[in-house]
Design a protein around this motif. Structure first.
Motif, PDB file in Angstrom:
ATOM      1  N   LYS A  32       0.829  -1.220   0.000  1.00 46.19           N
ATOM      2  CA  LYS A  32       0.000   0.000   0.000  1.00 46.19           C
ATOM      3  C   LYS A  32       0.855   1.258   0.000  1.00 46.19           C
ATOM      4  CE  LYS A  32      -2.171  -0.843   3.830  1.00 46.19           C
ATOM      5  NZ  LYS A  32      -1.741  -2.127   4.316  1.00 46.19           N
ATOM      6  N   THR A  33       1.880   1.307   0.857  1.00 46.11           N
ATOM      7  CA  THR A  33       2.702   2.509   0.954  1.00 46.11           C
ATOM      8  C   THR A  33       3.374   2.812  -0.380  1.00 46.11           C
ATOM      9  OG1 THR A  33       3.067   2.113   3.301  1.00 46.11           O
ATOM     10  CG2 THR A  33       4.571   3.648   2.213  1.00 46.11           C
ATOM     11  N   ALA A  34       3.895   1.797  -1.028  1.00 44.28           N
ATOM     12  CA  ALA A  34       4.512   2.022  -2.344  1.00 44.28           C
ATOM     13  C   ALA A  34       3.471   2.505  -3.345  1.00 44.28           C
ATOM     14  CB  ALA A  34       5.190   0.750  -2.839  1.00 44.28           C
ATOM     15  N   ALA A  35       2.252   1.976  -3.260  1.00 42.44           N
ATOM     16  CA  ALA A  35       1.208   2.396  -4.209  1.00 42.44           C
ATOM     17  C   ALA A  35       0.938   3.883  -4.082  1.00 42.44           C
ATOM     18  CB  ALA A  35      -0.071   1.590  -3.979  1.00 42.44           C
ATOM     19  N   PHE A  36       0.641   4.348  -2.857  1.00 41.08           N
ATOM     20  CA  PHE A  36       0.362   5.784  -2.763  1.00 41.08           C
ATOM     21  C   PHE A  36       1.635   6.598  -2.893  1.00 41.08           C
ATOM     22  CE2 PHE A  36       0.262   5.012   1.998  1.00 41.08           C
ATOM     23  CZ  PHE A  36       1.267   5.886   2.376  1.00 41.08           C
ATOM     24  N   GLY A  37       2.777   6.044  -2.488  1.00 44.93           N
ATOM     25  CA  GLY A  37       4.046   6.765  -2.609  1.00 44.93           C
ATOM     26  C   GLY A  37       4.436   7.023  -4.050  1.00 44.93           C
ATOM     27  N   ILE A  38       4.269   6.027  -4.900  1.00 49.59           N
ATOM     28  CA  ILE A  38       4.579   6.182  -6.327  1.00 49.59           C
ATOM     29  C   ILE A  38       3.695   7.260  -6.936  1.00 49.59           C
ATOM     30  CG2 ILE A  38       4.413   5.034  -8.581  1.00 49.59           C
ATOM     31  CD1 ILE A  38       5.244   2.414  -7.021  1.00 49.59           C
ATOM     32  N   SER A  39       2.416   7.227  -6.608  1.00 49.97           N
ATOM     33  CA  SER A  39       1.509   8.225  -7.183  1.00 49.97           C
ATOM     34  C   SER A  39       1.791   9.618  -6.648  1.00 49.97           C
ATOM     35  CB  SER A  39       0.051   7.833  -6.948  1.00 49.97           C
ATOM     36  OG  SER A  39      -0.289   7.915  -5.590  1.00 49.97           O
ATOM     37  N   VAL A  40       2.132   9.725  -5.358  1.00 53.87           N
ATOM     38  CA  VAL A  40       2.479  11.034  -4.787  1.00 53.87           C
ATOM     39  C   VAL A  40       3.707  11.590  -5.496  1.00 53.87           C
ATOM     40  CG1 VAL A  40       3.446  12.154  -2.729  1.00 53.87           C
ATOM     41  CG2 VAL A  40       1.391  10.731  -2.530  1.00 53.87           C
ATOM     42  N   LEU A  41       4.742  10.790  -5.631  1.00 59.61           N
ATOM     43  CA  LEU A  41       5.970  11.252  -6.283  1.00 59.61           C
ATOM     44  C   LEU A  41       5.715  11.645  -7.734  1.00 59.61           C
ATOM     45  CD1 LEU A  41       8.434   8.688  -4.724  1.00 59.61           C
ATOM     46  CD2 LEU A  41       8.436  11.169  -4.349  1.00 59.61           C
ATOM     47  N   ARG A  61      11.509   8.161   0.560  1.00 63.72           N
ATOM     48  CA  ARG A  61      12.892   8.527   0.195  1.00 63.72           C
ATOM     49  C   ARG A  61      13.541   7.458  -0.660  1.00 63.72           C
ATOM     50  NH1 ARG A  61      14.008  11.318   5.979  1.00 63.72           N
ATOM     51  NH2 ARG A  61      13.232  13.373   5.399  1.00 63.72           N
ATOM     52  N   LYS A  62      13.259   6.198  -0.378  1.00 66.17           N
ATOM     53  CA  LYS A  62      13.787   5.118  -1.227  1.00 66.17           C
ATOM     54  C   LYS A  62      13.207   5.218  -2.638  1.00 66.17           C
ATOM     55  CE  LYS A  62      14.334   1.653   2.409  1.00 66.17           C
ATOM     56  NZ  LYS A  62      13.773   0.400   2.939  1.00 66.17           N
ATOM     57  N   LEU A  63      11.899   5.417  -2.716  1.00 63.01           N
ATOM     58  CA  LEU A  63      11.237   5.503  -4.024  1.00 63.01           C
ATOM     59  C   LEU A  63      11.706   6.713  -4.827  1.00 63.01           C
ATOM     60  CD1 LEU A  63       7.611   4.549  -2.928  1.00 63.01           C
ATOM     61  CD2 LEU A  63       9.114   3.185  -4.401  1.00 63.01           C
ATOM     62  N   ALA A  64      12.108   7.779  -4.125  1.00 60.65           N
ATOM     63  CA  ALA A  64      12.504   9.032  -4.788  1.00 60.65           C
ATOM     64  C   ALA A  64      14.001   9.170  -4.958  1.00 60.65           C
ATOM     65  CB  ALA A  64      11.979  10.223  -3.980  1.00 60.65           C
ATOM     66  N   ARG A  65      14.759   8.166  -4.601  1.00 63.41           N
ATOM     67  CA  ARG A  65      16.219   8.334  -4.555  1.00 63.41           C
ATOM     68  C   ARG A  65      16.871   8.656  -5.890  1.00 63.41           C
ATOM     69  NH1 ARG A  65      18.040   2.286  -2.895  1.00 63.41           N
ATOM     70  NH2 ARG A  65      18.358   1.477  -4.969  1.00 63.41           N
ATOM     71  N   LEU A  66      16.232   8.334  -6.987  1.00 62.91           N
ATOM     72  CA  LEU A  66      16.788   8.671  -8.295  1.00 62.91           C
ATOM     73  C   LEU A  66      16.080   9.870  -8.926  1.00 62.91           C
ATOM     74  CD1 LEU A  66      17.362   5.085  -9.740  1.00 62.91           C
ATOM     75  CD2 LEU A  66      18.992   6.599  -8.596  1.00 62.91           C
ATOM     76  N   MET A  67      15.211  10.500  -8.152  1.00 64.21           N
ATOM     77  CA  MET A  67      14.502  11.694  -8.613  1.00 64.21           C
ATOM     78  C   MET A  67      15.162  12.887  -7.931  1.00 64.21           C
ATOM     79  SD  MET A  67      10.628  10.238  -8.205  1.00 64.21           S
ATOM     80  CE  MET A  67       9.846  11.666  -8.942  1.00 64.21           C
ATOM     81  N   PRO A  68      15.845  13.735  -8.675  1.00 64.02           N
ATOM     82  CA  PRO A  68      16.587  14.821  -8.047  1.00 64.02           C
ATOM     83  C   PRO A  68      15.686  15.842  -7.352  1.00 64.02           C
ATOM     84  CG  PRO A  68      16.637  15.034 -10.433  1.00 64.02           C
ATOM     85  CD  PRO A  68      15.950  13.738 -10.120  1.00 64.02           C
TER      86      PRO A  68
END
Length: 164
Positions: free
Chosen positions: A54-63, A93-100
């Motif tokens: 669930k966290t990855a699901a909403f995290g991906i969409s938020v990012l 932060r893990k999901l966004a680590r390659l997003m500057p």
């Protein structure tokens, strides 16, 4: 959705690369059901067991919704406890680590308020916090939500049970 590959979604290459680097090969059931709707900006209510993604699901969409060039709060994620808020922040932060230039700030009680205020003053894209501290900082005009695009209520039932 029959295709469970993250590449079947309209995600940026840095997001896809981050997912691959984390070992996320294909979407879980909750992700496959919710991500297409979330990425279209639709409201979603979902319930799934712990560890389901669930966290990855909403995290991906938020990012996906964040404009990295604008350092204002664009997403607010409320959680019932400090521990859960910190877990969500770690995952984002893990999901966004390659997003500057993506900045995530945690706002929770039980921690000094000064550094949290300072973090908001320097600009942040995503706030993850508990209702009490978020409300406190908003009422002090330290947390501005006028540019908010996304609101996530994680474990909303539990927050209601706790009186929030």
């Amino acid at each position: 959705m029959s295709d469970t590959a993250f590449s079947s979604l309209p995600l940026s290459q840095p997001q896809l690369d981050a997912l691959t680097s984390l070992g996320y090969d294909s979407m879980t059931a909750i992700q496959a059901e919710t991500l297409p709707w979330l990425l279209k900006g639709r409201d979603v209510v979902a319930q799934a067991k712990t560890g389901s993604g669930k966290t990855a699901a909403f995290g991906i969409s938020v990012l996906n919704s964040i404009n990295p060039r604008f350092f204002g709060v664009q997403a607010l994620i409320l959680s019932p406890t400090r521990e859960l808020a910190e877990q969500i922040t770690t995952e984002l932060r893990k999901l966004a680590r390659l997003m500057p230039n993506i900045k995530v700030t945690t706002l929770c009680g039980g921690k000094p308020i000064g550094p949290q205020i300072a973090s908001l003053e320097h600009g942040t894209h995503i706030v993850v916090g508990t209702p009490g501290r978020v409300n406190d900082l908003h009422s002090k005009n330290c947390l501005k939500l006028d540019q908010l695009k996304v609101l996530v209520l994680d474990e909303a039932d539990r927050m209601l049970d706790m009186g929030f």
